[in-house]
Design an enzyme around this catalytic site. Structure first.
Site, PDB file in Angstrom:
ATOM      1  N   SER A 142     -18.500 -17.233  15.711  1.00 30.55           N
ATOM      2  CA  SER A 142     -17.459 -17.573  14.786  1.00 30.55           C
ATOM      3  C   SER A 142     -18.061 -18.280  13.408  1.00 30.55           C
ATOM      4  CB  SER A 142     -16.460 -18.725  15.319  1.00 30.55           C
ATOM      5  OG  SER A 142     -15.775 -19.139  14.226  1.00 30.55           O
ATOM      6  N   TYR A 155     -14.514 -26.162  20.538  1.00 28.74           N
ATOM      7  CA  TYR A 155     -14.664 -24.854  19.926  1.00 28.74           C
ATOM      8  C   TYR A 155     -16.240 -24.798  19.214  1.00 28.74           C
ATOM      9  CZ  TYR A 155     -13.414 -20.181  18.199  1.00 28.74           C
ATOM     10  OH  TYR A 155     -13.235 -18.976  17.538  1.00 28.74           O
TER      11      TYR A 155
END
Ligand SMILES: NC(=O)c1ccc[n+]([C@@H]2O[C@H](COP(=O)([O-])OP(=O)(O)OC[C@H]3O[C@@H](n4cnc5c(N)ncnc54)[C@H](O)[C@@H]3O)[C@@H](O)[C@H]2O)c1
Length: 278
Positions: A142, A155
């Site tokens: 990401s 995350y």
């Protein structure tokens, strides 16, 4: 003949979002597909769309965090198709919460899916990719694998870990001249249901988080899939998806660690009020 024509591609997390778009685009380009997800209905819909484009499909309900099942699945896919050429370790979940409020079990759950799911998929299919002689592992990190934000420690940890794992693996393949290409994907904000499916530390702020995500996610999943496949065709080490990802990557590289203070301020202002206690 296109690069994916007649090749076998594996996609995890293919019942929705970028996983589905990758599957459909690869089907359009003549690939044979092995897809998995936890969501049976969504997975069947992806399979239906791919079959309508003429793709040969293997469809399985697999939790990427369950290592033994991933290992068994990889062998079954290789046996079914006779070879495996591409593995897209795409499945992932989002989670938000401060370090203080996030429970250990939530850190573990995010790591289990977002990091270990990628390791499981990579290692399970590696012998088959090596046997094929021209394999390619495509791991989805990401932009949150490039920089950190407040409330994203779980995350961030998983996506930075995916990046480190993938880049080191690529170096090994380069140094040993083994026939495996390795790519790390860093999407920016992509319009999928990932935020709607996400959870927060104590259930706080989810709606506001979704509204924020809807505002900042501007790239469609279909467009993201096309960008990813273009980078995969080129054998890129790193694929940035979306203008936001390109801009943020440049900003982080130019600013060094000083971005942290600025992003703390921006994050603090943008995020739902109850996310960050002063
Ligand atoms: N959407 C974004 O803005 C964005 C940005 C950066 C990175 N990503 C990453 O891209 C990937 C795809 O995300 P998306 O936006 O398409 O999300 P999505 O929620 O639309 O799709 C993710 C898919 O993964 C599946 N999944 C979740 N846990 C799983 C598990 N344990 N085993 C198997 N399947 C599982 C879900 O059921 C879903 O179908 C994820 O790794 C995500 O972290 C997304």
């Amino acid at each position: 003949m296109g690069k994916f024509e007649g090749k076998v591609a594996v996609i995890t997390g293919a019942s929705a979002g970028m996983g589905r778009s990758l599957a459909v685009e690869l089907a359009r380009r003549g690939a044979k597909l092995a897809i998995c997800d936890l969501n049976a209905a969504g997975l069947e819909e992806t399979a239906r769309q791919c079959r309508a484009l003429g793709a040969e499909m293997k469809v399985d309900l697999i939790n990427v965090a369950e290592r033994e099942n991933v290992l068994t699945w990889a062998d079954a896919v290789a046996e079914h198709f006779g070879a495996v050429h591409y593995v897209f370790n795409n499945a992932g979940i989002a989670f938000s919460g401060t370090v203080e409020k996030t429970e250990f079990k939530d850190f573990e759950r995010v790591m289990d899916v977002d990091f270990w799911g990628v390791v499981n998929g990579t290692k399970a299919f590696l012998p088959h990719l090596l046997a094929a002689g021209d394999g390619h592992v495509v791991n989805t990190s990401s932009v949150f694998g490039l920089f950190s934000m407040p409330t994203q420690s779980a995350y961030n940890a998983a996506k930075f870990a995916v990046r480190g794992f993938t880049e080191s693996f690529r170096q090994e393949m380069l140094f040993t001249k083994q026939p495996i290409k390795v790519t790390c994907v860093h999407p920016g904000g992509i319009k999928t249901d990932i935020a709607k499916n996400s959870t927060t530390a104590d259930g706080d702020g989810l709606e506001a988080f979704n509204q924020l995500f809807d505002r900042i996610a501007t790239t469609s999943a279909d467009s993201a899939a096309k960008t990813i496949l273009k980078g995969v065709e080129r054998g890129d080490a790193k694929i940035l998806v979306g203008y936001d990802a390109h801009a943020l990557d440049l900003l982080i590289r130019l600013s060094g660690s000083s971005y942290q203070r600025a992003f703390a301020e921006i994050g603090g202002r943008l995020l739902p009020k109850n996310f960050l206690k002063k």
